[in-house]
Enzyme design. Structure first.
Site, mmCIF file in Angstrom:
data_model
loop_
_atom_site.group_PDB
_atom_site.id
_atom_site.type_symbol
_atom_site.label_atom_id
_atom_site.label_comp_id
_atom_site.label_asym_id
_atom_site.label_seq_id
_atom_site.Cartn_x
_atom_site.Cartn_y
_atom_site.Cartn_z
ATOM 1 N N ASP A 12 32.409 -1.155 0.329
ATOM 2 C CA ASP A 12 31.060 -1.164 -0.262
ATOM 3 C C ASP A 12 30.810 0.169 -0.967
ATOM 4 O O ASP A 12 29.927 0.940 -0.610
ATOM 5 C CB ASP A 12 29.983 -1.424 0.805
ATOM 6 C CG ASP A 12 29.931 -0.352 1.889
ATOM 7 O OD1 ASP A 12 28.855 -0.195 2.515
ATOM 8 O OD2 ASP A 12 30.950 0.352 2.105
ATOM 9 N N ASP A 17 33.961 5.283 0.355
ATOM 10 C CA ASP A 17 34.811 4.152 -0.034
ATOM 11 C C ASP A 17 35.635 4.514 -1.267
ATOM 12 O O ASP A 17 36.802 4.158 -1.378
ATOM 13 C CB ASP A 17 33.960 2.932 -0.375
ATOM 14 C CG ASP A 17 33.048 2.486 0.745
ATOM 15 O OD1 ASP A 17 31.989 3.132 0.937
ATOM 16 O OD2 ASP A 17 33.405 1.519 1.454
ATOM 17 N N ASN A 41 26.327 -0.299 1.318
ATOM 18 C CA ASN A 41 25.717 0.942 0.836
ATOM 19 C C ASN A 41 24.714 0.675 -0.291
ATOM 20 O O ASN A 41 23.727 1.397 -0.434
ATOM 21 C CB ASN A 41 26.803 1.891 0.318
ATOM 22 C CG ASN A 41 27.555 2.563 1.440
ATOM 23 O OD1 ASN A 41 26.973 2.890 2.472
ATOM 24 N ND2 ASN A 41 28.852 2.746 1.263
ATOM 25 N N THR A 126 35.880 -1.270 5.149
ATOM 26 C CA THR A 126 35.168 0.007 5.236
ATOM 27 C C THR A 126 33.681 -0.168 4.918
ATOM 28 O O THR A 126 32.991 0.786 4.552
ATOM 29 C CB THR A 126 35.767 1.048 4.270
ATOM 30 O OG1 THR A 126 35.618 0.572 2.924
ATOM 31 C CG2 THR A 126 37.242 1.303 4.571
ATOM 32 N N PHE A 167 26.260 2.391 10.703
ATOM 33 C CA PHE A 167 25.751 1.604 9.573
ATOM 34 C C PHE A 167 26.518 0.296 9.359
ATOM 35 O O PHE A 167 25.904 -0.768 9.232
ATOM 36 C CB PHE A 167 25.807 2.458 8.303
ATOM 37 C CG PHE A 167 25.328 1.741 7.063
ATOM 38 C CD1 PHE A 167 26.249 1.168 6.197
ATOM 39 C CD2 PHE A 167 23.986 1.625 6.780
ATOM 40 C CE1 PHE A 167 25.825 0.490 5.046
ATOM 41 C CE2 PHE A 167 23.539 0.956 5.635
ATOM 42 C CZ PHE A 167 24.467 0.380 4.770
ATOM 43 N N ASN A 168 27.839 0.331 9.241
ATOM 44 C CA ASN A 168 28.599 -0.866 8.887
ATOM 45 C C ASN A 168 28.391 -1.990 9.898
ATOM 46 O O ASN A 168 28.354 -3.165 9.544
ATOM 47 C CB ASN A 168 30.102 -0.556 8.773
ATOM 48 C CG ASN A 168 30.438 0.230 7.526
ATOM 49 O OD1 ASN A 168 29.669 0.224 6.554
ATOM 50 N ND2 ASN A 168 31.544 0.935 7.550
ATOM 51 N N HIS A 241 34.064 9.093 5.976
ATOM 52 C CA HIS A 241 34.386 8.070 6.972
ATOM 53 C C HIS A 241 35.569 7.179 6.563
ATOM 54 O O HIS A 241 36.557 7.073 7.274
ATOM 55 C CB HIS A 241 33.167 7.181 7.207
ATOM 56 C CG HIS A 241 31.901 7.927 7.477
ATOM 57 N ND1 HIS A 241 31.602 8.493 8.709
ATOM 58 C CD2 HIS A 241 30.848 8.211 6.666
ATOM 59 C CE1 HIS A 241 30.414 9.078 8.642
ATOM 60 N NE2 HIS A 241 29.936 8.933 7.420
ATOM 61 N N ASP A 242 35.456 6.534 5.422
ATOM 62 C CA ASP A 242 36.361 5.430 5.092
ATOM 63 C C ASP A 242 37.828 5.818 4.900
ATOM 64 O O ASP A 242 38.722 5.083 5.352
ATOM 65 C CB ASP A 242 35.826 4.703 3.848
ATOM 66 C CG ASP A 242 34.445 4.119 4.110
ATOM 67 O OD1 ASP A 242 33.663 3.995 3.153
ATOM 68 O OD2 ASP A 242 34.147 3.799 5.280
#
Ligand code: RIB
Ligand code: CA
Length: 324
Positions: A12, A17, A41, A126, A167-168, A241-242
């Site tokens: 996203d 990402d 996102n 992700t 979040f995800n 993060h991703d």
């Protein structure tokens, strides 16, 4: 020696990402079979446009980009403009993308890609897990044919959108529950790991020193991302993060994992979206996931820089194929 490890990146975009896409494309240890997009996102329209933008900047021409679900399985969509901006990829200017949108729906492409190569394909989500859950519902047979799911999501200590939820997972807990309950080999790369991957000023200097257009664009994006994290989360440097999930696929030894039973809370008044993580079997359930705990931080950033140096470089600069 085994060849590059085939993956599908379900994302996203989203600043981190974007770095995950560049890492996957720039690493000879993985073969990027497809990029599928999901609302998260930002709206699906924006995350999909952003995926095409990143592919255009990176010169990724031979990887289908397919749009997936525009909203969670049951809940209204929650986006993250406060972190990623109105476009979902604020901080850099992009020309009109030249990479086309596939005419295939993402879920159909996901299922076909896995079914065509039994035991070979690793799914790397992700973003919210809506596409992955829909793929399992469409073709339950993918569960036994996927090599592994290595996802960025969840946390075993604390969340980021609520005290309990990352979040995800929080965007679509019902989809996450499908994914964690499916029974396939699954690795959870959560906030406990990704907050070790901080894009500090020294890291930004290394990225920008790569000197290519994609690296300069990534540097501008990460500076925007860093400003947002300072303002919204009070963090001096932003966690990327991703790419941590992609790094686990490329060089598993960079990401230490521990077996655990993970359950996704879908009902809790205060805890919806929490990845309840049981390392000690207190719930009487066998492990269903490997949970990422410790990152080789120096090794991670070296991997990122090495990959960025290959993105946009002439093919000869991509170096030998390493095994995954
Ligand atoms: O919580 C962080 C995750 O949510 C990352 O994947 C970020 O891109 C957002 O999707
Ligand atoms: Ca993401």
């Amino acid at each position: 020696m085994s060849g590059p490890r085939p993956i599908v990146l379900d994302c996203d975009p989203g600043h981190d990402d974007a770095l995950a896409i560049l890492l996957a494309h720039g690493s000879p240890a993985v073969e990027l079979l497809a990029i599928t997009t999901v609302a998260g996102n930002q709206t699906l329209e924006k995350t999909t446009l952003n995926a095409r933008r990143v592919c255009t900047v990176a010169g990724i021409r031979d990887v289908p980009v397919a749009a997936g679900c525009a909203r969670p399985l049951r809940r209204p969509l929650t986006t993250a403009a406060q972190i990623h901006g109105a476009s979902g990829l604020d901080g850099a200017d992009f020309d009109e993308p030249t990479v086309p949108l596939s005419d295939r729906p993402a879920v159909e492409l996901l299922v076909e890609t896995v079914m065509d190569r039994p035991g070979e394909v690793t799914l790397v989500p992700t973003g919210p897990l809506t596409n992955i859950a829909m793929a399992v519902r469409r073709e339950p047979g993918i569960v036994s044919r996927v090599r592994e799911v290595v996802l960025m999501g969840g946390a075993f200590t604390r969340g980021n959108v609520t005290p309990a939820a990352e979040f995800n997972i929080a965007v679509d807990p019902e989809a996450a529950a499908v994914v964690f309950e499916a029974g396939w080999p699954l690795t959870m790369v959560g906030l406990d790991l990704t907050h070790q991957a901080l894009a500090t000023p020294a890291v930004l200097e290394r990225i920008e020193a790569v000197g290519t257009a994609p690296a300069r664009t990534m540097g501008r994006l990460l500076r925007f991302f860093g400003d947002a994290y300072r303002r919204e989360a009070g963090l001096a440097s932003p966690p990327v993060h991703d790419p941590c999930a992609v790094a686990r696929v490329i060089r598993p030894e960079l990401v230490e994992v521990v077996d655990a039973f993970v359950a996704v809370e879908t009902e809790g008044r205060w805890t919806s979206g929490m990845t309840v993580t049981d390392f000690r079997g207190t719930l009487g359930r066998p492990p269903n996931a490997q949970v990422a705990t410790r990152l080789d931080v120096a090794g991670f950033w070296d991997l990122i820089i090495e990959a960025l140096a290959r993105v946009g470089a002439p093919p000869a600069g991509r170096g030998p194929v390493a095994t995954a």
